[in-house]
Scaffold this motif. Structure first.
Motif, mmCIF file in Angstrom:
data_model
loop_
_atom_site.group_PDB
_atom_site.id
_atom_site.type_symbol
_atom_site.label_atom_id
_atom_site.label_comp_id
_atom_site.label_asym_id
_atom_site.label_seq_id
_atom_site.Cartn_x
_atom_site.Cartn_y
_atom_site.Cartn_z
ATOM 1 N N THR A 6 48.762 30.040 36.203
ATOM 2 C CA THR A 6 49.362 30.682 35.041
ATOM 3 C C THR A 6 48.227 31.399 34.323
ATOM 4 O OG1 THR A 6 51.057 28.986 34.851
ATOM 5 C CG2 THR A 6 50.648 30.353 32.899
ATOM 6 N N LEU A 7 48.379 32.702 34.177
ATOM 7 C CA LEU A 7 47.328 33.544 33.614
ATOM 8 C C LEU A 7 47.387 33.552 32.098
ATOM 9 C CD1 LEU A 7 47.737 36.478 36.155
ATOM 10 C CD2 LEU A 7 46.304 34.429 36.350
ATOM 11 N N GLN A 8 46.379 34.134 31.488
ATOM 12 C CA GLN A 8 46.303 34.163 30.027
ATOM 13 C C GLN A 8 47.461 34.918 29.392
ATOM 14 O OE1 GLN A 8 42.271 35.630 29.834
ATOM 15 N NE2 GLN A 8 41.535 33.612 29.219
ATOM 16 N N ASP A 9 48.053 35.878 30.108
ATOM 17 C CA ASP A 9 49.197 36.611 29.557
ATOM 18 C C ASP A 9 50.518 35.888 29.830
ATOM 19 O OD1 ASP A 9 49.704 37.050 32.240
ATOM 20 O OD2 ASP A 9 49.471 39.229 32.150
ATOM 21 N N GLN A 10 50.419 34.632 30.314
ATOM 22 C CA GLN A 10 51.551 33.743 30.610
ATOM 23 C C GLN A 10 52.352 34.141 31.850
ATOM 24 O OE1 GLN A 10 51.720 30.701 29.095
ATOM 25 N NE2 GLN A 10 49.795 31.501 28.349
ATOM 26 N N THR A 11 51.888 35.123 32.615
ATOM 27 C CA THR A 11 52.488 35.391 33.916
ATOM 28 C C THR A 11 51.898 34.403 34.913
ATOM 29 O OG1 THR A 11 50.818 37.043 34.513
ATOM 30 C CG2 THR A 11 52.837 37.840 33.414
ATOM 31 N N SER A 12 52.552 34.250 36.031
ATOM 32 C CA SER A 12 52.082 33.317 37.053
ATOM 33 C C SER A 12 51.874 34.040 38.370
ATOM 34 C CB SER A 12 53.105 32.193 37.261
ATOM 35 O OG SER A 12 53.208 31.408 36.110
ATOM 36 N N ARG A 13 50.878 33.548 39.111
ATOM 37 C CA ARG A 13 50.638 34.041 40.470
ATOM 38 C C ARG A 13 50.524 32.853 41.389
ATOM 39 N NH1 ARG A 13 45.852 38.029 40.985
ATOM 40 N NH2 ARG A 13 46.281 37.628 43.181
ATOM 41 N N THR A 14 51.326 32.848 42.428
ATOM 42 C CA THR A 14 51.254 31.805 43.443
ATOM 43 C C THR A 14 50.552 32.383 44.657
ATOM 44 O OG1 THR A 14 53.272 30.765 42.625
ATOM 45 C CG2 THR A 14 52.599 30.208 44.869
ATOM 46 N N VAL A 15 49.541 31.660 45.124
ATOM 47 C CA VAL A 15 48.743 32.122 46.259
ATOM 48 C C VAL A 15 48.651 31.011 47.299
ATOM 49 C CG1 VAL A 15 47.386 33.707 44.823
ATOM 50 C CG2 VAL A 15 46.533 31.395 45.254
ATOM 51 N N GLU A 16 48.386 31.421 48.525
ATOM 52 C CA GLU A 16 48.172 30.452 49.597
ATOM 53 C C GLU A 16 46.721 30.017 49.594
ATOM 54 O OE1 GLU A 16 49.614 31.365 53.504
ATOM 55 O OE2 GLU A 16 51.289 32.515 52.670
ATOM 56 N N ALA A 17 46.499 28.759 49.945
ATOM 57 C CA ALA A 17 45.147 28.215 49.982
ATOM 58 C C ALA A 17 44.962 27.408 51.256
ATOM 59 C CB ALA A 17 44.905 27.322 48.766
ATOM 60 N N GLU A 18 43.783 27.504 51.817
ATOM 61 C CA GLU A 18 43.421 26.689 52.973
ATOM 62 C C GLU A 18 42.927 25.333 52.487
ATOM 63 O OE1 GLU A 18 43.454 27.159 56.356
ATOM 64 O OE2 GLU A 18 44.614 28.970 55.949
ATOM 65 N N PRO A 19 43.430 24.252 53.040
ATOM 66 C CA PRO A 19 42.902 22.935 52.668
ATOM 67 C C PRO A 19 41.396 22.878 52.921
ATOM 68 C CG PRO A 19 44.943 22.694 53.887
ATOM 69 C CD PRO A 19 44.550 24.150 53.967
ATOM 70 N N GLY A 20 40.684 22.219 51.998
ATOM 71 C CA GLY A 20 39.236 22.083 52.112
ATOM 72 C C GLY A 20 38.456 23.070 51.269
ATOM 73 N N TRP A 21 39.121 24.088 50.752
ATOM 74 C CA TRP A 21 38.463 25.042 49.863
ATOM 75 C C TRP A 21 38.455 24.467 48.452
ATOM 76 C CZ3 TRP A 21 38.314 30.881 50.345
ATOM 77 C CH2 TRP A 21 38.210 31.269 51.675
ATOM 78 N N LYS A 22 37.483 24.860 47.665
ATOM 79 C CA LYS A 22 37.486 24.540 46.240
ATOM 80 C C LYS A 22 38.508 25.463 45.568
ATOM 81 C CE LYS A 22 34.133 21.571 46.405
ATOM 82 N NZ LYS A 22 34.310 20.169 46.101
ATOM 83 N N LEU A 23 39.193 24.961 44.565
ATOM 84 C CA LEU A 23 40.197 25.764 43.866
ATOM 85 C C LEU A 23 39.589 27.032 43.292
ATOM 86 C CD1 LEU A 23 43.147 25.927 43.028
ATOM 87 C CD2 LEU A 23 42.566 24.583 41.006
ATOM 88 N N MET A 24 38.347 26.967 42.826
ATOM 89 C CA MET A 24 37.667 28.159 42.308
ATOM 90 C C MET A 24 37.530 29.206 43.401
ATOM 91 S SD MET A 24 34.435 29.790 42.435
ATOM 92 C CE MET A 24 33.339 28.507 42.955
ATOM 93 N N GLU A 25 37.191 28.797 44.620
ATOM 94 C CA GLU A 25 37.048 29.738 45.735
ATOM 95 C C GLU A 25 38.381 30.421 46.042
ATOM 96 O OE1 GLU A 25 33.589 27.563 48.359
ATOM 97 O OE2 GLU A 25 35.628 26.756 48.474
ATOM 98 N N VAL A 26 39.455 29.660 45.983
ATOM 99 C CA VAL A 26 40.791 30.212 46.207
ATOM 100 C C VAL A 26 41.088 31.273 45.150
ATOM 101 C CG1 VAL A 26 43.268 29.677 46.216
ATOM 102 C CG2 VAL A 26 41.635 28.105 47.306
ATOM 103 N N ALA A 27 40.784 30.958 43.886
ATOM 104 C CA ALA A 27 41.039 31.897 42.792
ATOM 105 C C ALA A 27 40.219 33.170 42.943
ATOM 106 C CB ALA A 27 40.744 31.230 41.448
ATOM 107 N N VAL A 28 38.935 33.042 43.218
ATOM 108 C CA VAL A 28 38.064 34.217 43.363
ATOM 109 C C VAL A 28 38.516 35.051 44.563
ATOM 110 C CG1 VAL A 28 35.703 34.951 43.900
ATOM 111 C CG2 VAL A 28 36.105 33.187 42.168
ATOM 112 N N ASP A 29 38.843 34.398 45.673
ATOM 113 C CA ASP A 29 39.276 35.092 46.885
ATOM 114 C C ASP A 29 40.564 35.881 46.651
ATOM 115 O OD1 ASP A 29 38.711 35.569 49.717
ATOM 116 O OD2 ASP A 29 40.562 34.442 50.098
ATOM 117 N N ASN A 30 41.370 35.416 45.686
ATOM 118 C CA ASN A 30 42.642 36.078 45.380
ATOM 119 C C ASN A 30 42.592 36.883 44.088
ATOM 120 O OD1 ASN A 30 44.889 35.221 47.395
ATOM 121 N ND2 ASN A 30 43.605 33.412 47.102
ATOM 122 N N ALA A 31 41.387 37.128 43.573
ATOM 123 C CA ALA A 31 41.178 37.951 42.369
ATOM 124 C C ALA A 31 42.024 37.479 41.184
ATOM 125 C CB ALA A 31 41.433 39.429 42.671
ATOM 126 N N ILE A 32 42.015 36.171 40.954
ATOM 127 C CA ILE A 32 42.731 35.620 39.804
ATOM 128 C C ILE A 32 41.912 35.929 38.544
ATOM 129 C CG2 ILE A 32 43.539 33.494 38.689
ATOM 130 C CD1 ILE A 32 45.187 34.265 41.179
#
Length: 103
Positions: A6-32
């Motif tokens: 859930t972003l600061q403007d209250q919109t949401s983005r759902t992304v796929e993540a590979e198990p074993g990644w850090k959540l931060m890496e998932v966010a950066v990889d998906n330009a959150i």
């Protein structure tokens, strides 16, 4: 697995993540927006601060001492605050929901 940010403007983005990644890496990889990960995941900058949805707090584990110390030096800390670089994705976290705090 899927993670919803859930972003600061209250919109949401759902992304796929590979198990074993850090959540931060998932966010950066998906330009959150609001997740920078300036320290590369070393719990040394708090540019990946998130609020974990209440129903996911137990599943994401406890803060480490290092994480607690870094959060103590930032703003907007709540009981459900975590550094996303300290949360490892897994199949058990499929559907995880976090709110991006941003800088």
């Amino acid at each position: 697995m899927n993670v919803t940010f859930t972003l600061q403007d209250q919109t949401s983005r759902t992304v796929e993540a590979e198990p074993g990644w850090k959540l931060m890496e998932v966010a950066v990889d998906n330009a959150i927006p609001g997740i920078d990960g300036d320290c590369g995941g070393e719990a040394a900058c708090a540019t990946c601060h998130v609020y974990v949805a209440p129903e996911w707090r137990d599943a994401t584990g406890e803060r480490t001492d290092l994480e607690q110390a870094m959060l103590a030096s930032t703003f907007g800390v709540r009981e459900n605050s975590r550094l996303s670089c300290q949360i490892e994705t897994s199949e058990e976290l499929d559907g995880l929901s976090v709110e991006v705090v941003g800088s």
